[in-house]
Design a protein around this motif. Sequence first.
Motif, PDB file in Angstrom:
ATOM      1  N   MET A   1       0.836  -1.201   0.000  1.00 19.83           N
ATOM      2  CA  MET A   1       0.000   0.000   0.000  1.00 19.83           C
ATOM      3  C   MET A   1       0.874   1.256   0.000  1.00 19.83           C
ATOM      4  N   SER A   2       0.452   2.250  -0.777  1.00 19.93           N
ATOM      5  CA  SER A   2       1.243   3.471  -0.867  1.00 19.93           C
ATOM      6  C   SER A   2       1.256   4.224   0.463  1.00 19.93           C
ATOM      7  N   GLU A   3       2.413   4.781   0.804  1.00 22.56           N
ATOM      8  CA  GLU A   3       2.533   5.596   2.021  1.00 22.56           C
ATOM      9  C   GLU A   3       2.169   7.039   1.735  1.00 22.56           C
ATOM     10  N   ARG A   4       2.043   7.358   0.441  1.00 21.95           N
ATOM     11  CA  ARG A   4       1.820   8.763   0.085  1.00 21.95           C
ATOM     12  C   ARG A   4       0.371   9.143   0.338  1.00 21.95           C
ATOM     13  N   PRO A   5       0.137  10.431   0.640  1.00 19.38           N
ATOM     14  CA  PRO A   5      -1.253  10.869   0.780  1.00 19.38           C
ATOM     15  C   PRO A   5      -1.987  10.798  -0.556  1.00 19.38           C
ATOM     16  N   THR A   6      -3.318  10.726  -0.472  1.00 20.97           N
ATOM     17  CA  THR A   6      -4.150  10.628  -1.678  1.00 20.97           C
ATOM     18  C   THR A   6      -4.929  11.921  -1.877  1.00 20.97           C
ATOM     19  N   ALA A   7      -5.008  12.349  -3.145  1.00 24.11           N
ATOM     20  CA  ALA A   7      -5.821  13.516  -3.508  1.00 24.11           C
ATOM     21  C   ALA A   7      -6.791  13.111  -4.607  1.00 24.11           C
ATOM     22  N   LEU A   8      -7.995  13.644  -4.560  1.00 24.47           N
ATOM     23  CA  LEU A   8      -8.945  13.477  -5.665  1.00 24.47           C
ATOM     24  C   LEU A   8      -9.218  14.861  -6.244  1.00 24.47           C
ATOM     25  N   VAL A   9      -9.043  14.988  -7.552  1.00 25.72           N
ATOM     26  CA  VAL A   9      -9.227  16.281  -8.223  1.00 25.72           C
ATOM     27  C   VAL A   9     -10.308  16.122  -9.283  1.00 25.72           C
ATOM     28  N   THR A  10     -11.379  16.909  -9.208  1.00 22.90           N
ATOM     29  CA  THR A  10     -12.367  16.895 -10.289  1.00 22.90           C
ATOM     30  C   THR A  10     -11.941  17.902 -11.364  1.00 22.90           C
ATOM     31  N   GLY A  11     -12.453  17.702 -12.565  1.00 20.98           N
ATOM     32  CA  GLY A  11     -12.063  18.591 -13.668  1.00 20.98           C
ATOM     33  C   GLY A  11     -10.611  18.392 -14.063  1.00 20.98           C
ATOM     34  N   ALA A  12     -10.085  17.190 -13.801  1.00 15.91           N
ATOM     35  CA  ALA A  12      -8.649  16.956 -14.013  1.00 15.91           C
ATOM     36  C   ALA A  12      -8.302  16.686 -15.469  1.00 15.91           C
ATOM     37  N   SER A  13      -9.292  16.567 -16.342  1.00 12.97           N
ATOM     38  CA  SER A  13      -8.993  16.245 -17.741  1.00 12.97           C
ATOM     39  C   SER A  13      -8.410  17.437 -18.505  1.00 12.97           C
ATOM     40  N   ARG A  14      -8.615  18.660 -17.986  1.00 11.74           N
ATOM     41  CA  ARG A  14      -8.043  19.836 -18.665  1.00 11.74           C
ATOM     42  C   ARG A  14      -8.087  21.047 -17.733  1.00 11.74           C
ATOM     43  N   GLY A  15      -7.579  22.165 -18.245  1.00 13.83           N
ATOM     44  CA  GLY A  15      -7.686  23.438 -17.527  1.00 13.83           C
ATOM     45  C   GLY A  15      -7.050  23.431 -16.147  1.00 13.83           C
ATOM     46  N   VAL A  16      -7.698  24.119 -15.235  1.00 16.49           N
ATOM     47  CA  VAL A  16      -7.157  24.292 -13.881  1.00 16.49           C
ATOM     48  C   VAL A  16      -6.995  22.941 -13.186  1.00 16.49           C
ATOM     49  N   GLY A  17      -7.987  22.057 -13.331  1.00 16.88           N
ATOM     50  CA  GLY A  17      -7.931  20.759 -12.639  1.00 16.88           C
ATOM     51  C   GLY A  17      -6.726  19.939 -13.070  1.00 16.88           C
ATOM     52  N   ALA A  18      -6.424  19.935 -14.363  1.00 20.90           N
ATOM     53  CA  ALA A  18      -5.258  19.181 -14.850  1.00 20.90           C
ATOM     54  C   ALA A  18      -3.976  19.763 -14.263  1.00 20.90           C
ATOM     55  N   ALA A  19      -3.897  21.089 -14.195  1.00 16.55           N
ATOM     56  CA  ALA A  19      -2.694  21.732 -13.627  1.00 16.55           C
ATOM     57  C   ALA A  19      -2.576  21.416 -12.137  1.00 16.55           C
ATOM     58  N   ARG A  22      -1.269  17.886 -11.770  1.00 18.27           N
ATOM     59  CA  ARG A  22       0.181  17.861 -12.023  1.00 18.27           C
ATOM     60  C   ARG A  22       0.965  18.412 -10.835  1.00 18.27           C
ATOM     61  N   ALA A  23       0.436  19.479 -10.234  1.00 20.40           N
ATOM     62  CA  ALA A  23       1.149  20.105  -9.107  1.00 20.40           C
ATOM     63  C   ALA A  23       1.147  19.199  -7.869  1.00 20.40           C
ATOM     64  N   LEU A  24       0.079  18.427  -7.694  1.00 18.68           N
ATOM     65  CA  LEU A  24      -0.019  17.560  -6.520  1.00 18.68           C
ATOM     66  C   LEU A  24       0.740  16.243  -6.696  1.00 18.68           C
ATOM     67  N   ALA A  25       0.934  15.829  -7.941  1.00 19.74           N
ATOM     68  CA  ALA A  25       1.438  14.479  -8.224  1.00 19.74           C
ATOM     69  C   ALA A  25       2.807  14.159  -7.614  1.00 19.74           C
ATOM     70  N   PRO A  26       3.735  15.130  -7.485  1.00 14.66           N
ATOM     71  CA  PRO A  26       5.018  14.759  -6.864  1.00 14.66           C
ATOM     72  C   PRO A  26       4.884  14.301  -5.414  1.00 14.66           C
ATOM     73  N   THR A  27       3.823  14.725  -4.741  1.00  9.36           N
ATOM     74  CA  THR A  27       3.696  14.395  -3.307  1.00  9.36           C
ATOM     75  C   THR A  27       2.470  13.545  -2.987  1.00  9.36           C
ATOM     76  N   HIS A  28       1.526  13.458  -3.927  1.00 11.26           N
ATOM     77  CA  HIS A  28       0.272  12.755  -3.662  1.00 11.26           C
ATOM     78  C   HIS A  28      -0.023  11.729  -4.757  1.00 11.26           C
ATOM     79  N   ASP A  29      -0.700  10.647  -4.377  1.00 13.78           N
ATOM     80  CA  ASP A  29      -1.327   9.777  -5.370  1.00 13.78           C
ATOM     81  C   ASP A  29      -2.629  10.461  -5.768  1.00 13.78           C
ATOM     82  N   VAL A  30      -2.784  10.753  -7.057  1.00 15.52           N
ATOM     83  CA  VAL A  30      -3.912  11.599  -7.469  1.00 15.52           C
ATOM     84  C   VAL A  30      -4.953  10.793  -8.251  1.00 15.52           C
ATOM     85  N   ILE A  31      -6.192  10.910  -7.825  1.00 14.30           N
ATOM     86  CA  ILE A  31      -7.330  10.332  -8.534  1.00 14.30           C
ATOM     87  C   ILE A  31      -7.868  11.428  -9.449  1.00 14.30           C
ATOM     88  N   LEU A  32      -7.883  11.131 -10.759  1.00 13.35           N
ATOM     89  CA  LEU A  32      -8.160  12.160 -11.764  1.00 13.35           C
ATOM     90  C   LEU A  32      -9.617  12.065 -12.219  1.00 13.35           C
TER      91      LEU A  32
END
Length: 228
Positions: A1-19, A22-32
């Motif tokens: 199991m990952s030790e990293r924190p998890t983030a869920l981002v809506t609107g992640a397919s483009r625009g602000v959500g995608a950015a 990307r910004a969270l991904a170095p530190t979080h497992d991101v649900i897109l």
Amino acid sequence: MSERPTALVTGASRGVGAAVARALAPTHDVILGGRDERALAALAADLPGARPWPVELTRVTAADVAGVERLDVLVHSAGMSRLGRIADQPADAWRQTMELNVIAVAELTRLLLPALRRAGGHVVCVNSGSGQRANPHWASYAASKFALRAFADALRLEEPELRVTTVYPGRTATDMQREVRAYEGGAFEPEKYLEPETVARALLAAVMAGPDAHLTELTVRPRGGPVN
Ligand SMILES: NC(=O)c1ccc[n+]([C@@H]2O[C@H](COP(=O)([O-])OP(=O)(O)OC[C@H]3O[C@@H](n4cnc5c(N)ncnc54)[C@H](OP(=O)(O)O)[C@@H]3O)[C@@H](O)[C@H]2O)c1
């Protein structure tokens, strides 16, 4: 199991959500979260620890979030605007806007509250300058963003173990702004707007501020433009 924190981002397919993803991904497992499965898969392939979450947010159910047991960060970025004078806006425009910008946010948050509470998590609502001031032609969008602000304020008081941040960006160079400029009959001039990556960095500052800090509201405007 990952030790990293998890983030869920809506609107992640483009625009602000995608950015933001990307910004969270170095530190979080991101649900897109998004509807465009191809765009989500392409982003997930680029970000270690990320996975696509195809979803129609206006019909989100408990089954969609089954398996999310613990959630450190929930970013609501998905949103829409239908501009027009009140005299010309049918009920349908109001309903669609409120369904996505407000009701889907409330429902997704409700469904994820147990997971957020387990992590002492952080909810971030991407609002807008229109959530601070209502202008002509923007009534349904502004009303939805005023409501989103009320939602975030009430959530913050009801769930003191969580952090709740509202971010109010000004014009940002995304597809939504392209549509806004088409409605306004003006050119799309990205150099006059915020970059989605800039909004994402501001949002990240709230997330990374440290567990003792609660950044409740953040207004971000394009430098050199109107600041209200
Ligand atoms: N752009 C601006 O100037 C600006 C300024 C201030 C605030 N904002 C706010 O910032 C947020 C992001 O805006 P943006 O400019 O990045 O918008 P955008 O480029 O138009 O992207 C909208 C995002 O929302 C998703 N989405 C839309 N309807 C959906 C639905 N029914 N179910 C699931 N996902 C849905 C889209 O997913 P698919 O593409 O996969 O359908 C897409 O990822 C919004 O809340 C907006 O109100 C934007």
